[in-house]
Scaffold this motif. Structure first.
Motif, mmCIF file in Angstrom:
data_model
loop_
_atom_site.group_PDB
_atom_site.id
_atom_site.type_symbol
_atom_site.label_atom_id
_atom_site.label_comp_id
_atom_site.label_asym_id
_atom_site.label_seq_id
_atom_site.Cartn_x
_atom_site.Cartn_y
_atom_site.Cartn_z
ATOM 1 N N ASP A 21 0.852 -1.189 0.000
ATOM 2 C CA ASP A 21 0.000 0.000 0.000
ATOM 3 C C ASP A 21 0.882 1.231 0.000
ATOM 4 O O ASP A 21 1.923 1.272 0.663
ATOM 5 C CB ASP A 21 -0.886 0.021 1.248
ATOM 6 C CG ASP A 21 -1.980 -1.020 1.198
ATOM 7 O OD1 ASP A 21 -2.996 -0.778 0.516
ATOM 8 O OD2 ASP A 21 -1.834 -2.069 1.844
ATOM 9 N N SER A 22 0.456 2.264 -0.718
ATOM 10 C CA SER A 22 1.164 3.538 -0.687
ATOM 11 C C SER A 22 0.137 4.662 -0.681
ATOM 12 O O SER A 22 -0.910 4.566 -1.325
ATOM 13 C CB SER A 22 2.099 3.679 -1.888
ATOM 14 O OG SER A 22 2.866 4.862 -1.772
ATOM 15 N N VAL A 23 0.465 5.730 0.051
ATOM 16 C CA VAL A 23 -0.443 6.864 0.162
ATOM 17 C C VAL A 23 0.328 8.142 -0.132
ATOM 18 O O VAL A 23 1.474 8.296 0.290
ATOM 19 C CB VAL A 23 -1.095 6.908 1.567
ATOM 20 C CG1 VAL A 23 -0.049 6.990 2.659
ATOM 21 C CG2 VAL A 23 -2.088 8.051 1.678
ATOM 22 N N ASP A 24 -0.290 9.053 -0.887
ATOM 23 C CA ASP A 24 0.373 10.300 -1.256
ATOM 24 C C ASP A 24 -0.700 11.281 -1.734
ATOM 25 O O ASP A 24 -1.743 10.866 -2.252
ATOM 26 C CB ASP A 24 1.391 10.055 -2.380
ATOM 27 C CG ASP A 24 2.504 11.090 -2.395
ATOM 28 O OD1 ASP A 24 2.196 12.293 -2.232
ATOM 29 O OD2 ASP A 24 3.678 10.717 -2.563
ATOM 30 N N LEU A 25 -0.418 12.569 -1.577
ATOM 31 C CA LEU A 25 -1.290 13.605 -2.123
ATOM 32 C C LEU A 25 -0.910 13.989 -3.541
ATOM 33 O O LEU A 25 -1.622 14.757 -4.194
ATOM 34 C CB LEU A 25 -1.258 14.846 -1.220
ATOM 35 C CG LEU A 25 -1.953 14.690 0.129
ATOM 36 C CD1 LEU A 25 -1.651 15.888 1.023
ATOM 37 C CD2 LEU A 25 -3.459 14.533 -0.050
ATOM 38 N N ASP A 26 0.206 13.483 -4.023
ATOM 39 C CA ASP A 26 0.730 13.844 -5.338
ATOM 40 C C ASP A 26 0.296 12.817 -6.381
ATOM 41 O O ASP A 26 0.991 11.830 -6.624
ATOM 42 C CB ASP A 26 2.256 13.948 -5.280
ATOM 43 C CG ASP A 26 2.859 14.267 -6.633
ATOM 44 O OD1 ASP A 26 2.203 14.972 -7.422
ATOM 45 O OD2 ASP A 26 3.968 13.806 -6.902
ATOM 46 N N ARG A 27 -0.833 13.083 -7.029
ATOM 47 C CA ARG A 27 -1.334 12.154 -8.035
ATOM 48 C C ARG A 27 -0.481 12.119 -9.301
ATOM 49 O O ARG A 27 -0.272 11.049 -9.878
ATOM 50 C CB ARG A 27 -2.784 12.484 -8.382
ATOM 51 C CG ARG A 27 -3.430 11.492 -9.338
ATOM 52 C CD ARG A 27 -4.859 11.895 -9.680
ATOM 53 N NE ARG A 27 -5.731 11.831 -8.533
ATOM 54 C CZ ARG A 27 -6.341 10.724 -8.119
ATOM 55 N NH1 ARG A 27 -6.135 9.588 -8.780
ATOM 56 N NH2 ARG A 27 -7.121 10.742 -7.082
ATOM 57 N N PRO A 28 0.047 13.259 -9.794
ATOM 58 C CA PRO A 28 0.810 13.211 -11.057
ATOM 59 C C PRO A 28 1.995 12.256 -11.034
ATOM 60 O O PRO A 28 2.262 11.580 -12.033
ATOM 61 C CB PRO A 28 1.258 14.664 -11.244
ATOM 62 C CG PRO A 28 0.199 15.466 -10.570
ATOM 63 C CD PRO A 28 -0.195 14.662 -9.372
ATOM 64 N N SER A 29 2.726 12.161 -9.922
ATOM 65 C CA SER A 29 3.880 11.255 -9.906
ATOM 66 C C SER A 29 3.432 9.806 -9.961
ATOM 67 O O SER A 29 4.102 8.960 -10.567
ATOM 68 C CB SER A 29 4.750 11.502 -8.668
ATOM 69 O OG SER A 29 4.067 11.156 -7.483
ATOM 70 N N TYR A 30 2.286 9.488 -9.346
ATOM 71 C CA TYR A 30 1.764 8.127 -9.439
ATOM 72 C C TYR A 30 1.300 7.832 -10.864
ATOM 73 O O TYR A 30 1.529 6.726 -11.385
ATOM 74 C CB TYR A 30 0.610 7.930 -8.462
ATOM 75 C CG TYR A 30 -0.064 6.585 -8.620
ATOM 76 C CD1 TYR A 30 0.614 5.409 -8.314
ATOM 77 C CD2 TYR A 30 -1.370 6.490 -9.109
ATOM 78 C CE1 TYR A 30 0.007 4.169 -8.482
ATOM 79 C CE2 TYR A 30 -1.983 5.256 -9.265
ATOM 80 C CZ TYR A 30 -1.291 4.101 -8.958
ATOM 81 O OH TYR A 30 -1.891 2.876 -9.124
ATOM 82 N N GLU A 31 0.692 8.811 -11.524
ATOM 83 C CA GLU A 31 0.255 8.596 -12.903
ATOM 84 C C GLU A 31 1.445 8.391 -13.839
ATOM 85 O O GLU A 31 1.366 7.608 -14.792
ATOM 86 C CB GLU A 31 -0.604 9.779 -13.353
ATOM 87 C CG GLU A 31 -1.945 9.829 -12.623
ATOM 88 C CD GLU A 31 -2.758 11.071 -12.952
ATOM 89 O OE1 GLU A 31 -2.165 12.031 -13.518
ATOM 90 O OE2 GLU A 31 -3.959 11.085 -12.638
ATOM 91 N N LEU A 32 2.566 9.062 -13.558
ATOM 92 C CA LEU A 32 3.785 8.812 -14.323
ATOM 93 C C LEU A 32 4.243 7.368 -14.150
ATOM 94 O O LEU A 32 4.648 6.705 -15.112
ATOM 95 C CB LEU A 32 4.893 9.761 -13.873
ATOM 96 C CG LEU A 32 4.863 11.188 -14.411
ATOM 97 C CD1 LEU A 32 5.874 12.041 -13.664
ATOM 98 C CD2 LEU A 32 5.138 11.212 -15.908
ATOM 99 N N PHE A 33 4.194 6.880 -12.918
ATOM 100 C CA PHE A 33 4.568 5.497 -12.644
ATOM 101 C C PHE A 33 3.661 4.533 -13.410
ATOM 102 O O PHE A 33 4.139 3.582 -14.036
ATOM 103 C CB PHE A 33 4.482 5.236 -11.146
ATOM 104 C CG PHE A 33 4.624 3.800 -10.753
ATOM 105 C CD1 PHE A 33 5.860 3.174 -10.771
ATOM 106 C CD2 PHE A 33 3.519 3.069 -10.353
ATOM 107 C CE1 PHE A 33 5.992 1.842 -10.415
ATOM 108 C CE2 PHE A 33 3.642 1.733 -9.984
ATOM 109 C CZ PHE A 33 4.877 1.127 -10.016
ATOM 110 N N GLN A 34 2.358 4.762 -13.353
ATOM 111 C CA GLN A 34 1.419 3.904 -14.078
ATOM 112 C C GLN A 34 1.712 3.905 -15.580
ATOM 113 O O GLN A 34 1.663 2.863 -16.239
ATOM 114 C CB GLN A 34 -0.011 4.374 -13.844
ATOM 115 C CG GLN A 34 -0.604 3.992 -12.503
ATOM 116 C CD GLN A 34 -2.071 4.342 -12.456
ATOM 117 O OE1 GLN A 34 -2.457 5.479 -12.708
ATOM 118 N NE2 GLN A 34 -2.892 3.370 -12.163
#
Length: 237
Positions: free
Chosen positions: A78-91
């Protein structure tokens, strides 16, 4: 990690995320080393082999994932973050690994406060931009040590990726963390200002952890294998 816009720079094996000139994450799109702090975090997960859930507070593009894959670690986390753009880059760039990450768009303290105390490992990798630099948020010192301890299993392990705040010393950090955890190990770097803290009820000795950590980093072919030191708290410097 949240706040201002990220700078994204392509690298040979992926991309680098930074804020105010400070590298936040080295993200690989193929299995292998990042030659950064993330290699050491991944190696710690591999050698400590935590039971139960793994939780990461702060995602920052998933810099740990490529080293974890290279080390044969396939446990979801599980990972939690307020920064959605960096997660979308990972995806976008790491689609073959994205199923391993159960990502939550939320405040880390709020999210963790709602979880059951069944984590085998929790990592605080939070950071915030301020005054042209990047720091740990206040909650990393004031709230999270206690909350993380309460959300771990009795045999669970806490990891903290730490940066000093202005006016603080590492001795003060050690004193604060010693109030929460029975055993501590600190990992310092030749190349970075960060220090990693490993905390739990039962840990290998500093010497044993150092030997195994360097061996694992050599297996990963990370340049950090010869650039780290492991010690117990209040040891002679």
């Amino acid at each position: 990690m949240h706040g201002s816009a990220l700078d994204i720079v392509p690298t040979r094996h992926g991309f680098r995320l930074s804020q105010h000139g400070v590298v936040i994450s080295e993200v690989r799109t193929t299995p292998g080393p990042t030659h950064s702090v993330f290699d050491v975090l991944a190696a710690l997960v591999a050698i400590l082999n935590p039971p139960g859930r793994i939780g990461i507070l702060g995602f920052a593009g998933g810099g740990m994932v490529a080293p974890l894959v290279a080390l044969g670690m396939d446990s979801p986390f599980d990972s939690v973050d307020l920064d959605r753009p960096s997660y979308e880059l990972f995806q976008q760039h790491c689609p073959h690994w994205s199923h391993r990450v159960h990502w939550h768009h939320a405040d880390a303290v709020t999210w963790l406060g709602r979880q059951r105390p069944n984590f085998g490992m929790l990592l605080d990798d939070l950071s915030i931009p301020a005054d042209g630099d990047v720091f740990k948020p206040a909650v990393s010192w004031e709230v999270l040590p206690t909350l993380i301890r309460r959300r771990l299993r009795p045999d669970g392990i806490a990891l903290f990726n730490l940066l000093l705040s202005r006016g603080d010393t590492w001795k003060q950090v050690e004193s604060r963390m010693s109030e929460e955890f029975a055993n501590l190990r600190f990992i310092g770097f030749d190349d970075f200002q960060n220090r990693l803290l490993v905390a739990g009820k039962t840990l290998p000795s500093a010497r044993a952890m150092g030997v195994e950590l360097r061996s694992t980093l050599r297996r990963l072919r990370s340049r950090q294998a010869g650039r780290i030191g492991v010690r117990s708290p209040f040891a002679e410097r």
